[in-house]
Enzyme design. Structure first.
Site, PDB file in Angstrom:
ATOM      1  N   MET A  30       2.257  68.093  32.449  1.00  0.00           N
ATOM      2  CA  MET A  30       3.191  68.504  33.493  1.00  0.00           C
ATOM      3  C   MET A  30       4.088  69.606  32.941  1.00  0.00           C
ATOM      4  O   MET A  30       5.177  69.859  33.463  1.00  0.00           O
ATOM      5  CB  MET A  30       4.024  67.308  33.978  1.00  0.00           C
ATOM      6  CG  MET A  30       3.145  66.235  34.624  1.00  0.00           C
ATOM      7  SD  MET A  30       4.018  65.198  35.800  1.00  0.00           S
ATOM      8  CE  MET A  30       5.209  64.434  34.741  1.00  0.00           C
ATOM      9  N   GLY A  36       3.792  67.530  20.701  1.00  0.00           N
ATOM     10  CA  GLY A  36       2.835  66.476  21.077  1.00  0.00           C
ATOM     11  C   GLY A  36       1.709  67.056  21.935  1.00  0.00           C
ATOM     12  O   GLY A  36       0.519  66.818  21.681  1.00  0.00           O
ATOM     13  N   HIS A  37       2.075  67.846  22.951  1.00  0.00           N
ATOM     14  CA  HIS A  37       1.046  68.478  23.802  1.00  0.00           C
ATOM     15  C   HIS A  37       0.185  69.434  22.965  1.00  0.00           C
ATOM     16  O   HIS A  37      -1.033  69.477  23.117  1.00  0.00           O
ATOM     17  CB  HIS A  37       1.697  69.320  24.909  1.00  0.00           C
ATOM     18  CG  HIS A  37       2.506  68.546  25.893  1.00  0.00           C
ATOM     19  ND1 HIS A  37       3.867  68.663  25.985  1.00  0.00           N
ATOM     20  CD2 HIS A  37       2.144  67.657  26.853  1.00  0.00           C
ATOM     21  CE1 HIS A  37       4.325  67.894  26.961  1.00  0.00           C
ATOM     22  NE2 HIS A  37       3.297  67.258  27.499  1.00  0.00           N
ATOM     23  N   LYS A 149       1.285  58.015  23.378  1.00  0.00           N
ATOM     24  CA  LYS A 149       2.665  57.623  23.702  1.00  0.00           C
ATOM     25  C   LYS A 149       2.695  56.947  25.082  1.00  0.00           C
ATOM     26  O   LYS A 149       3.362  55.955  25.287  1.00  0.00           O
ATOM     27  CB  LYS A 149       3.614  58.821  23.694  1.00  0.00           C
ATOM     28  CG  LYS A 149       5.058  58.369  23.912  1.00  0.00           C
ATOM     29  CD  LYS A 149       6.002  59.513  24.034  1.00  0.00           C
ATOM     30  CE  LYS A 149       5.964  60.180  25.358  1.00  0.00           C
ATOM     31  NZ  LYS A 149       6.676  59.487  26.446  1.00  0.00           N
ATOM     32  N   ASP A 150       1.921  57.526  26.015  1.00  0.00           N
ATOM     33  CA  ASP A 150       1.808  56.930  27.355  1.00  0.00           C
ATOM     34  C   ASP A 150       0.594  55.993  27.321  1.00  0.00           C
ATOM     35  O   ASP A 150      -0.454  56.294  27.902  1.00  0.00           O
ATOM     36  CB  ASP A 150       1.649  58.035  28.398  1.00  0.00           C
ATOM     37  CG  ASP A 150       2.864  58.940  28.429  1.00  0.00           C
ATOM     38  OD1 ASP A 150       3.936  58.476  28.829  1.00  0.00           O
ATOM     39  OD2 ASP A 150       2.751  60.103  27.994  1.00  0.00           O
ATOM     40  N   GLN A 153      -0.744  54.577  30.588  1.00  0.00           N
ATOM     41  CA  GLN A 153      -1.389  55.666  31.342  1.00  0.00           C
ATOM     42  C   GLN A 153      -2.808  55.913  30.817  1.00  0.00           C
ATOM     43  O   GLN A 153      -3.747  56.126  31.592  1.00  0.00           O
ATOM     44  CB  GLN A 153      -0.549  56.934  31.225  1.00  0.00           C
ATOM     45  CG  GLN A 153      -1.260  58.199  31.711  1.00  0.00           C
ATOM     46  CD  GLN A 153      -0.338  59.396  31.758  1.00  0.00           C
ATOM     47  OE1 GLN A 153       0.440  59.542  32.677  1.00  0.00           O
ATOM     48  NE2 GLN A 153      -0.415  60.269  30.762  1.00  0.00           N
ATOM     49  N   VAL A 176       3.022  62.033  18.493  1.00  0.00           N
ATOM     50  CA  VAL A 176       3.698  62.915  17.526  1.00  0.00           C
ATOM     51  C   VAL A 176       5.190  62.590  17.585  1.00  0.00           C
ATOM     52  O   VAL A 176       5.747  62.408  18.670  1.00  0.00           O
ATOM     53  CB  VAL A 176       3.436  64.403  17.864  1.00  0.00           C
ATOM     54  CG1 VAL A 176       4.164  65.321  16.892  1.00  0.00           C
ATOM     55  CG2 VAL A 176       1.936  64.689  17.850  1.00  0.00           C
ATOM     56  N   SER A 186       8.861  65.305  26.887  1.00  0.00           N
ATOM     57  CA  SER A 186       9.553  66.379  27.615  1.00  0.00           C
ATOM     58  C   SER A 186      10.921  65.907  28.068  1.00  0.00           C
ATOM     59  O   SER A 186      11.815  66.704  28.322  1.00  0.00           O
ATOM     60  CB  SER A 186       8.732  66.809  28.834  1.00  0.00           C
ATOM     61  OG  SER A 186       7.425  67.102  28.435  1.00  0.00           O
TER      62      SER A 186
HETATM   63  O1  PAF Z   1       1.326  62.489  31.102  1.00  0.00           O
HETATM   64  C1  PAF Z   1       1.558  63.380  31.945  1.00  0.00           C
HETATM   65  O2  PAF Z   1       2.095  64.445  31.637  1.00  0.00           O
HETATM   66  C2  PAF Z   1       1.141  63.153  33.383  1.00  0.00           C
HETATM   67  O3  PAF Z   1       1.294  61.819  33.748  1.00  0.00           O
HETATM   68  C3  PAF Z   1      -0.283  63.653  33.693  1.00  0.00           C
HETATM   69  C4  PAF Z   1      -1.329  62.867  32.916  1.00  0.00           C
HETATM   70  C5  PAF Z   1      -0.405  65.130  33.366  1.00  0.00           C
HETATM   71  C6  PAF Z   1      -0.599  63.467  35.181  1.00  0.00           C
HETATM   72  O4  PAF Z   1       0.295  64.188  35.979  1.00  0.00           O
END
Ligand code: PAF
Length: 281
Positions: A30, A36-37, A149-150, A153, A176, A186
């Site tokens: 997002m 981390g990304h 981390k998620d 998810q 991370v 974020s």
């Molecule tokens: O983890 C995230 O940034 C969001 O939940 C994702 C997986 C991009 C879905 O919008």
């Protein structure tokens, strides 16, 4: 790095790569990219020939309008961070492209979506499963890279891809952390200076409880002590601390297979989540 905003253009680009025999990786985000990304993008570049980073602040996964409004939108600086890494496409569709007028479908995963973050954020995982299934189908990638981390998810996305027969491998990548242990997010940017310096206590409490459990400590006592510790962080609002099995997120009564200790804690108006692995004693 190409910036693509429509499904048609993305499919055309991926079609060209496919005709050249390339493998494709996707990193859904997002935006407001942090290290981390970027670690996910590096992993994707190491494991696939062409990498798409998606940037879409998905309104359907926010159960709180003020949280959606406050979510940082930093496309230009995100693009600047991605270019030197060598990502091939930044896919940043508009909300109208993702959810055109008349859109009526919801993807809902039961079981692994329930409890933990699912309990406090009604509809959140439906929003995640809906947008991620669309991103998977739009990108047609071989592999998708998500941060651990998620953790819940990650389970929801894996289950969704399996259940819908989407031919993609979902790869979980290690969290991370900053030097003091705080998991990168974020949302960390929104912490006040005081809350930021207290935030590292979350990771410390989890890590030490995980070490005790792996050494054979009593589960109930350890979770109670860690809960007291989390609740005593100045200005913190405790949401949950739970021990779940790593493979299916079922609750743990006795540590007979690998587990995760997961927590959510609010500092000010920022909700922080974290988790650590727990080894079998
Ligand atoms: O983890 C995230 O940034 C969001 O939940 C994702 C997986 C991009 C879905 O919008």
């Amino acid at each position: 790095m190409k910036i693509i905003r429509t499904v048609a253009e993305l499919r055309e680009e991926v079609g060209t790569w496919r005709r050249e025999g390339r493998t494709v990786g996707v990193v859904p985000t997002m935006g407001a990219l942090h290290e981390g990304h970027l670690s996910l993008v590096r992993r994707a570049l190491a494991e696939t020939d062409r990498v798409i980073v998606t940037l879409f602040v998905n309104p359907k996964q926010f159960n709180d309008a003020s949280d959606l409004d406050a979510y940082p939108r930093t496309e230009e600086s995100d693009a600047q961070k991605l270019k030197p890494l060598g990502a091939h496409v930044l896919y940043a569709p508009s909300a109208a492209e993702m959810y055109p007028s008349g859109f009526q479908t919801k993807v809902s995963v039961s079981g692994v979506s329930e409890g933990l973050c699912g309990a406090g954020r009604t509809g959140h995982f439906d929003g995640v499963a809906t947008v991620v299934s669309k991103l998977f189908l739009q990108a047609g990638a071989d592999r998708a890279f998500f941060g651990e981390k998620d953790f819940q998810q990650l389970h929801v996305v894996r289950r969704m891809a399996r259940d819908l027969d989407i031919p993609i491998e979902v790869v979980g990548c290690p969290t991370v952390r900053d030097a003091d242990g705080l998991a990168l997010s974020s949302r960390n940017e929104r912490l006040s200076a005081g809350d930021r310096s207290n935030a590292s206590a979350i990771a410390a409490a989890l890590r030490e409880a995980a070490e005790s459990l792996a050494a054979g400590a009593d589960i109930t006592e350890t979770l109670e002590a860690a809960t007291v510790r989390l609740k005593s962080i100045p200005e913190a609002r405790f949401e949950y601390l739970e021990l779940r099995h790593e493979d299916d997120l079922s609750p743990v009564n006795a540590l007979a297979r690998p587990a995760r200790l997961l927590a959510a804690v609010w500092l000010g108006d920022v909700r922080l989540i974290d988790n650590v692995p727990v080894a079998v004693p």
